[in-house]
Design an enzyme around this catalytic site. Structure first.
Site, PDB file in Angstrom:
ATOM      1  N   ASN A 195     -12.431   2.411  -1.042  1.00 11.04           N
ATOM      2  CA  ASN A 195     -11.184   3.134  -0.745  1.00 11.04           C
ATOM      3  C   ASN A 195     -11.411   4.618  -0.424  1.00 11.04           C
ATOM      4  OD1 ASN A 195      -9.096   1.269  -3.112  1.00 11.04           O
ATOM      5  ND2 ASN A 195      -9.484   0.912  -0.937  1.00 11.04           N
ATOM      6  N   ASP A 222      -2.652  -5.578  -4.204  1.00 11.95           N
ATOM      7  CA  ASP A 222      -2.817  -5.392  -2.759  1.00 11.95           C
ATOM      8  C   ASP A 222      -1.469  -5.527  -2.055  1.00 11.95           C
ATOM      9  OD1 ASP A 222      -4.085  -4.988  -0.368  1.00 11.95           O
ATOM     10  OD2 ASP A 222      -4.932  -7.000  -0.225  1.00 11.95           O
TER      11      ASP A 222
HETATM   12  C1  FPP Z   1      -3.851  -1.844  -2.041  1.00 15.73           C
HETATM   13  O1  FPP Z   1      -2.827  -1.760  -1.083  1.00 15.73           O
HETATM   14  C2  FPP Z   1      -3.678  -0.874  -3.085  1.00 15.73           C
HETATM   15  C3  FPP Z   1      -4.487   0.187  -3.335  1.00 15.73           C
HETATM   16  C4  FPP Z   1      -5.669   0.510  -2.522  1.00 15.73           C
HETATM   17  C5  FPP Z   1      -4.232   1.126  -4.412  1.00 15.73           C
HETATM   18  C6  FPP Z   1      -3.536   0.588  -5.611  1.00 15.73           C
HETATM   19  C7  FPP Z   1      -2.721   1.668  -6.141  1.00 15.73           C
HETATM   20  C8  FPP Z   1      -1.519   1.537  -6.749  1.00 15.73           C
HETATM   21  C9  FPP Z   1      -0.928   0.240  -7.039  1.00 15.73           C
HETATM   22  C10 FPP Z   1      -0.707   2.715  -7.145  1.00 15.73           C
HETATM   23  C11 FPP Z   1      -1.330   3.683  -8.058  1.00 15.73           C
HETATM   24  C12 FPP Z   1      -2.025   3.083  -9.216  1.00 15.73           C
HETATM   25  C13 FPP Z   1      -1.770   3.395 -10.489  1.00 15.73           C
HETATM   26  C14 FPP Z   1      -2.604   2.824 -11.557  1.00 15.73           C
HETATM   27  C15 FPP Z   1      -0.651   4.268 -10.858  1.00 15.73           C
HETATM   28  P1  FPP Z   1      -3.220  -1.453   0.420  1.00 15.73           P
HETATM   29  O2  FPP Z   1      -2.995  -0.008   0.641  1.00 15.73           O
HETATM   30  O3  FPP Z   1      -4.583  -1.940   0.695  1.00 15.73           O
HETATM   31  O4  FPP Z   1      -2.149  -2.311   1.159  1.00 15.73           O
HETATM   32  P2  FPP Z   1      -2.318  -3.011   2.589  1.00 15.73           P
HETATM   33  O5  FPP Z   1      -3.453  -3.995   2.449  1.00 15.73           O
HETATM   34  O6  FPP Z   1      -1.000  -3.680   2.791  1.00 15.73           O
HETATM   35  O7  FPP Z   1      -2.591  -1.916   3.571  1.00 15.73           O
END
Ligand code: FPP
Length: 248
Positions: A76, A28
Site C-alpha cells: 500500500n 477491501d
Molecule cells: C482496501 O480498500 C482498504 C485499505 C487499503 C485500507 C483499509 C483501511 C481502512 C478500512 C480504514 C482505516 C483503518 C483503520 C484501522 C481505522 P481499497 O482502497 O483497496 O479498495 P478498492 O479495492 O475498492 O480500491
C-alpha cells in the site's frame, strides 16, 4: 456505553462453545465504494473506518478473543502520496479517538508489521494506545500496519539463521513451533476464520503462515457496507463448517 455485555452470541443463534478464537479480516473495497458514489477514494476509507468500529464492537460483543485487521500492507506504500497520507491521518485519528472505547471495553491493542516505517504521529499514537491498553484482557485487537506476510517470513528466516550461526539453535531441531515463535504473531493463536470483503478472492500477502488451516469466507460486500449482521451470519456459517485439519 459499554459493548461488552454477555449473551449476544446466544441472541444471534451463535453457539458460544464453537466461537472462533481468532478472526482475521482483509478489509477491501473502500475505493470502489467511493467510486460508486462519485466520491474521492479517501471518503471510502473514512467510511471503512466506521466499519472498523462496528466490527470491533461486534467482535467484543460475541466474545472473540482476537481480531486482526489488515489496515495497511507493505504494498500500500505504493499508492499515491495523497491517499497514503490520508490513510495515515485516518489511522492516527482512529487511534486517538478509540483509546477511551478500548479501555472501557477491556480491549488490548497490538500491531504487527513494519511499524517503524509509519509516520511519527501514527507511531506515537500507536505506542500510546498499545501501552495504555496493554493490561486489558477482554479481547486483543491486532492492526496489521505496513504488514506483509513474506516480509515477516524473511525476517523470521534471518533470525533463525543468525541463531543457528551463533550456536544458540540446532538447525535439525527446527519445527513449526520454532518458526511460529519467531513470527510477529508469536503467542497469538492462528486465525480460525479469515474474511475478505469486496469479491476479490486473494490472500494478498496476509498472514501467510498463520492461515494454514483457517476457514476462509469471501463476500462481495464492499468493506464500508459490511454490516454487523453479515459479520454475525459469517460467524454462524463458520460454526456449521466441519474443520478437519487434514484428518478424516
Ligand atoms: C482496501 O480498500 C482498504 C485499505 C487499503 C485500507 C483499509 C483501511 C481502512 C478500512 C480504514 C482505516 C483503518 C483503520 C484501522 C481505522 P481499497 O482502497 O483497496 O479498495 P478498492 O479495492 O475498492 O480500491
Amino acid at each position: 456505553m459499554s459493548f461488552s455485555s454477555p449473551g449476544n452470541a446466544a441472541a444471534e443463534n451463535l453457539d458460544p462453545h464453537r466461537m472462533p478464537l481468532h478472526v482475521a479480516v482483509i478489509m477491501d473495497g473502500n475505493g470502489r465504494w467511493a467510486r460508486r458514489r462519485l466520491l474521492n477514494r479517501i471518503r471510502g476509507h473514512e467510511a471503512g473506518a466506521e466499519t472498523v468500529r462496528r466490527i470491533v464492537r461486534a467482535s467484543r460483543e460475541v466474545g472473540l478473543a482476537y481480531l486482526t485487521l489488515y489496515a495497511f500492507s507493505t504494498e500500500n506504500w505504493q499508492r499515491p502520496n495523497a491517499e497514503v497520507n490520508a490513510l495515515m491521518g485516518l489511522l492516527e485519528r482512529f487511534l486517538d479517538g478509540e483509546q477511551a472505547q478500548l479501555m472501557e471495553n477491556n480491549i488490548r491493542l497490538r500491531a504487527i508489521g513494519q511499524t517503524g516505517r509509519l509516520p511519527g504521529g501514527v507511531k506515537a499514537a500507536l505506542e500510546r494506545v498499545t501501552s495504555a491498553t496493554s493490561a486489558n484482557d477482554g479481547m486483543t485487537l491486532i492492526l496489521a500496519l505496513s504488514y506483509g506476510g513474506r516480509d515477516e517470513i524473511v525476517t523470521m528466516a534471518k533470525n533463525l539463521a543468525q541463531e543457528a550461526a551463533a550456536g544458540r539453535l540446532d538447525a535439525d531441531r527446527i519445527d513449526a513451533r520454532t518458526v511460529a515463535d519467531r513470527l510477529e504473531t508469536a503467542g497469538i493463536p492462528d486465525p480460525d476464520l479469515l474474511i475478505r470483503t469486496s469479491g476479490e478472492m486473494r490472500i494478498s500477502n496476509f498472514l501467510l503462515w498463520q492461515i494454514a488451516y483457517a476457514e476462509i469466507f469471501f463476500t462481495d460486500t464492499l468493506w464500508p457496507d459490511f454490516s454487523r449482521q453479515e459479520f454475525l451470519s459469517i460467524l454462524s456459517a463458520y460454526q456449521r463448517r466441519e474443520r478437519r485439519f487434514g484428518r478424516v
